[in-house]
Design a protein around this motif. Structure first.
Motif, PDB file in Angstrom:
ATOM      1  N   GLY A  39     -16.228  -0.893  12.365  1.00 10.91           N
ATOM      2  CA  GLY A  39     -16.918  -1.832  11.489  1.00 10.91           C
ATOM      3  C   GLY A  39     -16.416  -1.516   9.862  1.00 10.91           C
ATOM      4  N   LYS A  40     -15.758  -0.655   9.522  1.00  8.80           N
ATOM      5  CA  LYS A  40     -15.334  -0.267   8.106  1.00  8.80           C
ATOM      6  C   LYS A  40     -13.863   0.123   8.266  1.00  8.80           C
ATOM      7  N   VAL A  41     -13.420  -0.347   7.130  1.00 10.10           N
ATOM      8  CA  VAL A  41     -11.658  -0.101   6.756  1.00 10.10           C
ATOM      9  C   VAL A  41     -11.448   1.260   6.974  1.00 10.10           C
ATOM     10  N   ASN A  42     -10.607   1.725   7.369  1.00  8.91           N
ATOM     11  CA  ASN A  42     -10.085   3.115   7.586  1.00  8.91           C
ATOM     12  C   ASN A  42      -8.708   3.258   6.759  1.00  8.91           C
ATOM     13  N   ILE A  43      -9.090   3.766   5.530  1.00  5.51           N
ATOM     14  CA  ILE A  43      -8.117   3.770   4.762  1.00  5.51           C
ATOM     15  C   ILE A  43      -6.951   4.768   4.918  1.00  5.51           C
ATOM     16  N   ASP A  44      -7.426   5.787   5.560  1.00 10.32           N
ATOM     17  CA  ASP A  44      -6.378   6.857   5.720  1.00 10.32           C
ATOM     18  C   ASP A  44      -5.265   6.554   6.883  1.00 10.32           C
ATOM     19  N   THR A  45      -5.863   5.442   7.841  1.00 10.31           N
ATOM     20  CA  THR A  45      -5.042   4.915   8.950  1.00 10.31           C
ATOM     21  C   THR A  45      -4.069   3.906   8.134  1.00 10.31           C
ATOM     22  N   TYR A  46      -4.576   3.105   7.269  1.00  9.71           N
ATOM     23  CA  TYR A  46      -3.828   2.198   6.461  1.00  9.71           C
ATOM     24  C   TYR A  46      -2.597   3.051   5.809  1.00  9.71           C
ATOM     25  N   ILE A  47      -2.925   4.053   4.856  1.00  9.67           N
ATOM     26  CA  ILE A  47      -2.076   4.999   4.168  1.00  9.67           C
ATOM     27  C   ILE A  47      -1.014   5.463   5.158  1.00  9.67           C
ATOM     28  N   GLU A  48      -1.252   6.021   6.212  1.00 11.33           N
ATOM     29  CA  GLU A  48      -0.376   6.460   7.291  1.00 11.33           C
ATOM     30  C   GLU A  48       0.656   5.321   7.803  1.00 11.33           C
ATOM     31  N   PHE A  49       0.020   4.247   8.067  1.00 14.68           N
ATOM     32  CA  PHE A  49       0.966   3.145   8.501  1.00 14.68           C
ATOM     33  C   PHE A  49       1.817   2.754   7.524  1.00 14.68           C
ATOM     34  N   VAL A  50       1.497   2.710   5.996  1.00 16.19           N
ATOM     35  CA  VAL A  50       2.169   2.332   5.003  1.00 16.19           C
ATOM     36  C   VAL A  50       3.659   3.098   4.837  1.00 16.19           C
ATOM     37  N   ASN A  51       2.995   4.603   4.850  1.00 20.22           N
ATOM     38  CA  ASN A  51       4.129   5.786   4.729  1.00 20.22           C
ATOM     39  C   ASN A  51       5.093   5.835   5.861  1.00 20.22           C
ATOM     40  N   GLN A  52       4.560   5.757   7.047  1.00 21.02           N
ATOM     41  CA  GLN A  52       5.528   5.570   8.277  1.00 21.02           C
ATOM     42  C   GLN A  52       6.416   4.460   8.315  1.00 21.02           C
ATOM     43  N   PHE A  53       5.907   3.291   7.523  1.00 22.69           N
ATOM     44  CA  PHE A  53       6.738   1.948   7.655  1.00 22.69           C
ATOM     45  C   PHE A  53       7.772   2.294   6.632  1.00 22.69           C
ATOM     46  N   ASN A  54       7.496   2.940   5.426  1.00 25.59           N
ATOM     47  CA  ASN A  54       8.413   3.014   4.442  1.00 25.59           C
ATOM     48  C   ASN A  54       9.440   3.909   4.893  1.00 25.59           C
ATOM     49  N   GLU A  55       9.085   5.041   5.564  1.00 24.05           N
ATOM     50  CA  GLU A  55       9.990   5.860   6.096  1.00 24.05           C
ATOM     51  C   GLU A  55      10.935   5.226   7.127  1.00 24.05           C
ATOM     52  N   PHE A  56      10.471   4.298   8.039  1.00 25.03           N
ATOM     53  CA  PHE A  56      11.295   3.539   9.056  1.00 25.03           C
ATOM     54  C   PHE A  56      12.288   2.809   8.379  1.00 25.03           C
ATOM     55  N   ILE A  57      11.732   2.088   7.290  1.00 24.61           N
ATOM     56  CA  ILE A  57      12.931   1.237   6.560  1.00 24.61           C
ATOM     57  C   ILE A  57      13.752   1.695   5.516  1.00 24.61           C
ATOM     58  N   ASN A  58      13.504   3.260   5.452  1.00 25.48           N
ATOM     59  CA  ASN A  58      14.434   4.147   4.629  1.00 25.48           C
ATOM     60  C   ASN A  58      14.077   3.643   3.205  1.00 25.48           C
ATOM     61  N   HIS A  59      12.734   3.571   2.634  1.00 28.07           N
ATOM     62  CA  HIS A  59      12.315   3.003   1.546  1.00 28.07           C
ATOM     63  C   HIS A  59      12.325   4.366   0.476  1.00 28.07           C
ATOM     64  N   SER A  60      13.130   4.363  -0.429  1.00 22.92           N
ATOM     65  CA  SER A  60      12.789   5.748  -1.193  1.00 22.92           C
ATOM     66  C   SER A  60      11.680   5.351  -2.331  1.00 22.92           C
ATOM     67  N   PRO A  61      10.970   6.471  -2.551  1.00 19.67           N
ATOM     68  CA  PRO A  61       9.497   6.325  -3.190  1.00 19.67           C
ATOM     69  C   PRO A  61       9.928   6.108  -4.868  1.00 19.67           C
ATOM     70  N   LYS A  62       9.387   5.577  -5.605  1.00 18.95           N
ATOM     71  CA  LYS A  62       9.691   5.539  -7.160  1.00 18.95           C
ATOM     72  C   LYS A  62       8.866   6.640  -7.663  1.00 18.95           C
ATOM     73  N   LEU A  63       9.081   6.964  -8.862  1.00 18.08           N
ATOM     74  CA  LEU A  63       8.529   7.995  -9.557  1.00 18.08           C
ATOM     75  C   LEU A  63       7.094   7.214 -10.146  1.00 18.08           C
ATOM     76  N   PHE A  64       6.028   7.937 -10.257  1.00 17.72           N
ATOM     77  CA  PHE A  64       4.780   7.163 -10.651  1.00 17.72           C
ATOM     78  C   PHE A  64       4.872   7.105 -12.077  1.00 17.72           C
ATOM     79  N   LYS A  65       4.609   5.987 -12.778  1.00 19.38           N
ATOM     80  CA  LYS A  65       4.572   5.753 -14.331  1.00 19.38           C
ATOM     81  C   LYS A  65       3.145   5.212 -14.512  1.00 19.38           C
ATOM     82  N   PRO A  66       2.429   6.071 -15.207  1.00 22.11           N
ATOM     83  CA  PRO A  66       1.181   5.839 -15.729  1.00 22.11           C
ATOM     84  C   PRO A  66       1.101   4.595 -16.619  1.00 22.11           C
ATOM     85  N   MET A  67       0.122   3.610 -16.369  1.00 28.04           N
ATOM     86  CA  MET A  67       0.215   2.325 -17.350  1.00 28.04           C
ATOM     87  C   MET A  67      -0.397   2.492 -18.509  1.00 28.04           C
TER      88      MET A  67
END
Length: 74
Positions: A39-67
């Motif tokens: 009944g609670k959102v599992n953030i780790d599962t979501y982050i794992e999904f997003v990372n694998q999806f980005n890898e699947f679509i060959n998305h290169s990560p951008k460097l972090f820029k602090p706001m």
């Protein structure tokens, strides 16, 4: 997009169908959301999904820029 009278009639007949209602109940009963656990959102599962999806679509990560903002209002 406007529906034709024939399409409206078909949709109305489908909405009255007992078998269609049972099918929708079966789908609802078996629905599964992999991002929820106990009944609670599992953030780790979501982050794992997003990372694998980005890898699947060959998305290169951008460097972090602090706001840099001095006057942030909501």
């Amino acid at each position: 997009m406007k529906l034709s009278e024939k399409a409206k009639k078909e949709l109305f007949e489908l909405s009255q169908s007992l078998s269609f209602k049972k099918d929708m109940e079966r789908i609802t009963a078996n629905r599964y959301n992999p991002f929820f656990s106990d009944g609670k959102v599992n953030i780790d599962t979501y982050i794992e999904f997003v990372n694998q999806f980005n890898e699947f679509i060959n998305h290169s990560p951008k460097l972090f820029k602090p706001m840099i903002e001095k006057d942030m209002k909501l």
